[in-house]
Design a protein around this motif. Structure first.
Motif, PDB file in Angstrom:
ATOM      1  N   LYS A 128       0.826  -1.203   0.000  1.00  8.85           N
ATOM      2  CA  LYS A 128       0.000   0.000   0.000  1.00  8.85           C
ATOM      3  C   LYS A 128       0.862   1.255   0.000  1.00  8.85           C
ATOM      4  CE  LYS A 128      -3.979   2.007   2.426  1.00  8.85           C
ATOM      5  NZ  LYS A 128      -4.918   1.837   3.580  1.00  8.85           N
ATOM      6  N   ALA A 129       1.920   1.260   0.814  1.00  7.66           N
ATOM      7  CA  ALA A 129       2.803   2.416   0.891  1.00  7.66           C
ATOM      8  C   ALA A 129       3.578   2.616  -0.414  1.00  7.66           C
ATOM      9  CB  ALA A 129       3.777   2.255   2.053  1.00  7.66           C
ATOM     10  N   THR A 130       3.986   1.516  -1.037  1.00  5.36           N
ATOM     11  CA  THR A 130       4.712   1.601  -2.310  1.00  5.36           C
ATOM     12  C   THR A 130       3.812   2.167  -3.407  1.00  5.36           C
ATOM     13  OG1 THR A 130       6.065  -0.314  -1.687  1.00  5.36           O
ATOM     14  CG2 THR A 130       6.010   0.281  -4.019  1.00  5.36           C
ATOM     15  N   LYS A 131       2.580   1.708  -3.440  1.00  3.14           N
ATOM     16  CA  LYS A 131       1.617   2.223  -4.420  1.00  3.14           C
ATOM     17  C   LYS A 131       1.354   3.711  -4.181  1.00  3.14           C
ATOM     18  CE  LYS A 131      -3.075   1.493  -6.197  1.00  3.14           C
ATOM     19  NZ  LYS A 131      -4.333   0.707  -6.048  1.00  3.14           N
ATOM     20  N   ASP A 132       1.237   4.086  -2.912  1.00  2.00           N
ATOM     21  CA  ASP A 132       0.982   5.485  -2.569  1.00  2.00           C
ATOM     22  C   ASP A 132       2.151   6.368  -3.006  1.00  2.00           C
ATOM     23  OD1 ASP A 132      -0.428   7.661  -1.188  1.00  2.00           O
ATOM     24  OD2 ASP A 132       1.158   7.521   0.308  1.00  2.00           O
ATOM     25  N   ALA A 133       3.383   5.908  -2.786  1.00  5.17           N
ATOM     26  CA  ALA A 133       4.562   6.684  -3.183  1.00  5.17           C
ATOM     27  C   ALA A 133       4.639   6.833  -4.695  1.00  5.17           C
ATOM     28  CB  ALA A 133       5.828   6.013  -2.653  1.00  5.17           C
ATOM     29  N   SER A 134       4.344   5.744  -5.401  1.00  2.83           N
ATOM     30  CA  SER A 134       4.380   5.778  -6.867  1.00  2.83           C
ATOM     31  C   SER A 134       3.337   6.754  -7.422  1.00  2.83           C
ATOM     32  CB  SER A 134       4.149   4.372  -7.413  1.00  2.83           C
ATOM     33  OG  SER A 134       4.187   4.368  -8.831  1.00  2.83           O
ATOM     34  N   GLU A 135       2.138   6.727  -6.855  1.00  4.12           N
ATOM     35  CA  GLU A 135       1.085   7.641  -7.310  1.00  4.12           C
ATOM     36  C   GLU A 135       1.443   9.091  -7.020  1.00  4.12           C
ATOM     37  OE1 GLU A 135      -2.394   6.226  -5.354  1.00  4.12           O
ATOM     38  OE2 GLU A 135      -2.754   4.584  -6.785  1.00  4.12           O
ATOM     39  N   ARG A 136       2.052   9.349  -5.875  1.00  7.68           N
ATOM     40  CA  ARG A 136       2.477  10.709  -5.524  1.00  7.68           C
ATOM     41  C   ARG A 136       3.505  11.233  -6.522  1.00  7.68           C
ATOM     42  NH1 ARG A 136       1.982  12.273   0.247  1.00  7.68           N
ATOM     43  NH2 ARG A 136       0.689  10.733   1.303  1.00  7.68           N
ATOM     44  N   ALA A 137       4.484  10.354  -6.837  1.00  5.84           N
ATOM     45  CA  ALA A 137       5.538  10.761  -7.770  1.00  5.84           C
ATOM     46  C   ALA A 137       4.947  11.090  -9.144  1.00  5.84           C
ATOM     47  CB  ALA A 137       6.575   9.655  -7.896  1.00  5.84           C
ATOM     48  N   ASN A 138       4.039  10.262  -9.624  1.00  2.00           N
ATOM     49  CA  ASN A 138       3.427  10.490 -10.932  1.00  2.00           C
ATOM     50  C   ASN A 138       2.614  11.786 -10.959  1.00  2.00           C
ATOM     51  OD1 ASN A 138       3.790   8.280 -13.075  1.00  2.00           O
ATOM     52  ND2 ASN A 138       3.501   7.097 -11.201  1.00  2.00           N
ATOM     53  N   LYS A 139       1.877  12.063  -9.883  1.00  2.00           N
ATOM     54  CA  LYS A 139       1.084  13.289  -9.838  1.00  2.00           C
ATOM     55  C   LYS A 139       1.966  14.531  -9.876  1.00  2.00           C
ATOM     56  CE  LYS A 139      -2.963  11.451  -7.403  1.00  2.00           C
ATOM     57  NZ  LYS A 139      -3.765  11.487  -6.144  1.00  2.00           N
ATOM     58  N   ILE A 140       3.071  14.477  -9.106  1.00  2.00           N
ATOM     59  CA  ILE A 140       3.983  15.628  -9.063  1.00  2.00           C
ATOM     60  C   ILE A 140       4.613  15.871 -10.428  1.00  2.00           C
ATOM     61  CG2 ILE A 140       6.138  16.485  -8.079  1.00  2.00           C
ATOM     62  CD1 ILE A 140       5.392  14.960  -5.509  1.00  2.00           C
ATOM     63  N   VAL A 141       5.125  14.791 -11.025  1.00  2.00           N
ATOM     64  CA  VAL A 141       5.841  14.930 -12.298  1.00  2.00           C
ATOM     65  C   VAL A 141       4.883  15.285 -13.426  1.00  2.00           C
ATOM     66  CG1 VAL A 141       7.240  13.725 -14.006  1.00  2.00           C
ATOM     67  CG2 VAL A 141       7.690  13.399 -11.567  1.00  2.00           C
ATOM     68  N   ASN A 142       3.705  14.673 -13.454  1.00  2.00           N
ATOM     69  CA  ASN A 142       2.729  14.977 -14.505  1.00  2.00           C
ATOM     70  C   ASN A 142       2.261  16.426 -14.442  1.00  2.00           C
ATOM     71  OD1 ASN A 142       2.855  12.371 -15.484  1.00  2.00           O
ATOM     72  ND2 ASN A 142       1.074  11.662 -14.327  1.00  2.00           N
ATOM     73  N   THR A 143       2.125  16.952 -13.231  1.00  2.00           N
ATOM     74  CA  THR A 143       1.738  18.354 -13.072  1.00  2.00           C
ATOM     75  C   THR A 143       2.779  19.282 -13.680  1.00  2.00           C
ATOM     76  OG1 THR A 143       0.554  17.823 -11.030  1.00  2.00           O
ATOM     77  CG2 THR A 143       1.115  20.134 -11.394  1.00  2.00           C
ATOM     78  N   ALA A 144       4.054  18.856 -13.613  1.00  2.18           N
ATOM     79  CA  ALA A 144       5.150  19.663 -14.166  1.00  2.18           C
ATOM     80  C   ALA A 144       5.482  19.261 -15.605  1.00  2.18           C
ATOM     81  CB  ALA A 144       6.381  19.511 -13.292  1.00  2.18           C
ATOM     82  N   ASN A 145       4.557  18.510 -16.239  1.00  3.29           N
ATOM     83  CA  ASN A 145       4.743  18.065 -17.626  1.00  3.29           C
ATOM     84  C   ASN A 145       6.013  17.235 -17.812  1.00  3.29           C
ATOM     85  OD1 ASN A 145       2.386  19.389 -18.573  1.00  3.29           O
ATOM     86  ND2 ASN A 145       3.506  21.329 -18.605  1.00  3.29           N
ATOM     87  N   GLY A 146       6.359  16.472 -16.796  1.00  3.96           N
ATOM     88  CA  GLY A 146       7.521  15.611 -16.887  1.00  3.96           C
ATOM     89  C   GLY A 146       7.095  14.157 -17.063  1.00  3.96           C
ATOM     90  N   LYS A 147       8.084  13.269 -16.966  1.00  2.00           N
ATOM     91  CA  LYS A 147       7.805  11.854 -17.145  1.00  2.00           C
ATOM     92  C   LYS A 147       8.675  11.040 -16.198  1.00  2.00           C
ATOM     93  CE  LYS A 147       7.325   8.267 -20.686  1.00  2.00           C
ATOM     94  NZ  LYS A 147       7.531   7.926 -22.117  1.00  2.00           N
ATOM     95  N   ILE A 148       8.039  10.084 -15.525  1.00  2.00           N
ATOM     96  CA  ILE A 148       8.761   9.220 -14.587  1.00  2.00           C
ATOM     97  C   ILE A 148       9.594   8.194 -15.344  1.00  2.00           C
ATOM     98  CG2 ILE A 148       8.447   7.369 -12.898  1.00  2.00           C
ATOM     99  CD1 ILE A 148       8.115   9.951 -11.605  1.00  2.00           C
ATOM    100  N   GLY A 149      10.837   7.995 -14.864  1.00  2.00           N
ATOM    101  CA  GLY A 149      11.707   6.996 -15.454  1.00  2.00           C
ATOM    102  C   GLY A 149      11.817   5.761 -14.579  1.00  2.00           C
ATOM    103  N   LYS A 150      13.003   5.139 -14.589  1.00  2.00           N
ATOM    104  CA  LYS A 150      13.219   3.924 -13.824  1.00  2.00           C
ATOM    105  C   LYS A 150      13.331   4.217 -12.329  1.00  2.00           C
ATOM    106  CE  LYS A 150      15.717   1.487 -17.511  1.00  2.00           C
ATOM    107  NZ  LYS A 150      17.021   0.852 -17.871  1.00  2.00           N
ATOM    108  N   LEU A 151      13.024   3.203 -11.541  1.00  2.00           N
ATOM    109  CA  LEU A 151      13.180   3.311 -10.089  1.00  2.00           C
ATOM    110  C   LEU A 151      14.661   3.191  -9.748  1.00  2.00           C
ATOM    111  CD1 LEU A 151      11.852   3.372  -7.245  1.00  2.00           C
ATOM    112  CD2 LEU A 151      11.807   0.872  -7.344  1.00  2.00           C
ATOM    113  N   LYS A 152      15.199   4.204  -9.066  1.00  2.00           N
ATOM    114  CA  LYS A 152      16.620   4.222  -8.713  1.00  2.00           C
ATOM    115  C   LYS A 152      16.868   3.583  -7.344  1.00  2.00           C
ATOM    116  CE  LYS A 152      19.159   7.780  -9.348  1.00  2.00           C
ATOM    117  NZ  LYS A 152      19.696   9.153  -9.277  1.00  2.00           N
ATOM    118  N   ASN A 153      15.985   3.852  -6.402  1.00  2.00           N
ATOM    119  CA  ASN A 153      16.226   3.390  -5.048  1.00  2.00           C
ATOM    120  C   ASN A 153      14.905   3.257  -4.287  1.00  2.00           C
ATOM    121  OD1 ASN A 153      17.875   2.678  -2.798  1.00  2.00           O
ATOM    122  ND2 ASN A 153      17.643   4.739  -1.982  1.00  2.00           N
TER     123      ASN A 153
END
Length: 253
Positions: free
Chosen positions: A185-210
């Protein structure tokens, strides 16, 4: 001439090495800037399905055999008390009898100097102590019975026995599964947060680094207790809340 050539080569190598170091540092700096780190939270309310409750009673006597006989007699009274409350003898257990020597202080005046007193430790008999333990797992009916009787032990005073009651402890039988579901649940929540932030800034999520996991915390529901570095495991609340955090770092494309 040869010395000048060597000096020139050394300077050239130094320039190349410096450029490589600066280039690597700049690359790492850009790599760290071209990423995003977010924290996801997983929480769940649950009800404990295990209970542990215990109490103890004591007797005193100057003679150890008498102390033992009295504790055995009191054990029968305590056992009958709980049987009359609806338990059978297999639903509770008695621990071993523990003996402890007791001493009392006697103050003696010094005949030569009344201002000076001597304190002497004098043997005052034996104290015999015995515990009684109740436990239940995945048995709601038994859990309610134990909860109910734990508040009625003062009735034993009428029989001349003072039973010291410990706090009820509540635990959960399937913590590994609960923890696994919270991590997901926490991993899904973190992934969704990252996508929302980056999409708002017209960016794109890449590979998971850490990815790293925070401490597993269990508190009573509605508790305002702050998270502990070593983790919290509340055993005194029947209704609990479990939580865990996960930190994810993604590359940015």
């Amino acid at each position: 001439m040869e010395t000048k050539i060597k000096s020139t080569l050394l300077i050239s190598l130094a320039i190349i090495l410096t450029a490589w170091i600066l280039g690597s540092a700049f690359k790492k700096r850009n790599e760290s800037l071209d990423s995003i780190s977010v924290i996801g939270l997983g929480t769940k309310d649950f009800v404990s399905d295990e209970i542990l409750w215990s109490g103890s009673f004591t007797t005193n006597s100057l003679d150890i055999k008498t102390a033992y006989s009295k504790i055995v007699s009191d054990q029968k009274i305590v056992s009958n008390f709980f049987i009359n409350k609806g338990f059978n003898s297999k639903e509770f257990s008695f621990g071993a009898v523990n003996f402890q020597k007791k001493f009392k202080e006697i103050r003696k005046e010094n005949s030569s100097n009344s201002d000076l007193n001597q304190i002497e430790q004098v043997f005052d008999g034996y104290e015999a102590t015995q515990t009684i333990v109740f436990s239940a797992k995945k048995n709601p009916t038994m859990i309610k019975k134990i909860e109910s009787v734990s508040n009625k032990t003062s009735e034993l005073i009428n029989s001349g026995i003072e039973l010291s009651s410990n706090s009820i402890q509540y635990t959960y039988s399937n913590l590994p599964s609960l923890k696994q579901s919270l991590i997901e649940k926490a991993t899904k929540d973190a992934s969704e947060r990252a996508n929302k932030i980056v999409n708002t800034a017209n960016g794109k999520i890449g590979k998971l680094k850490n990815a790293s996991m925070g401490v597993f915390q269990i508190t009573g529901q509605g508790s305002t207790e702050e998270d502990s570095y070593g983790g919290i495991n509340d055993t005194y609340s029947k209704n609990k809340t479990a939580r865990i955090t996960v930190r994810l770092e993604f590359e940015l494309e």
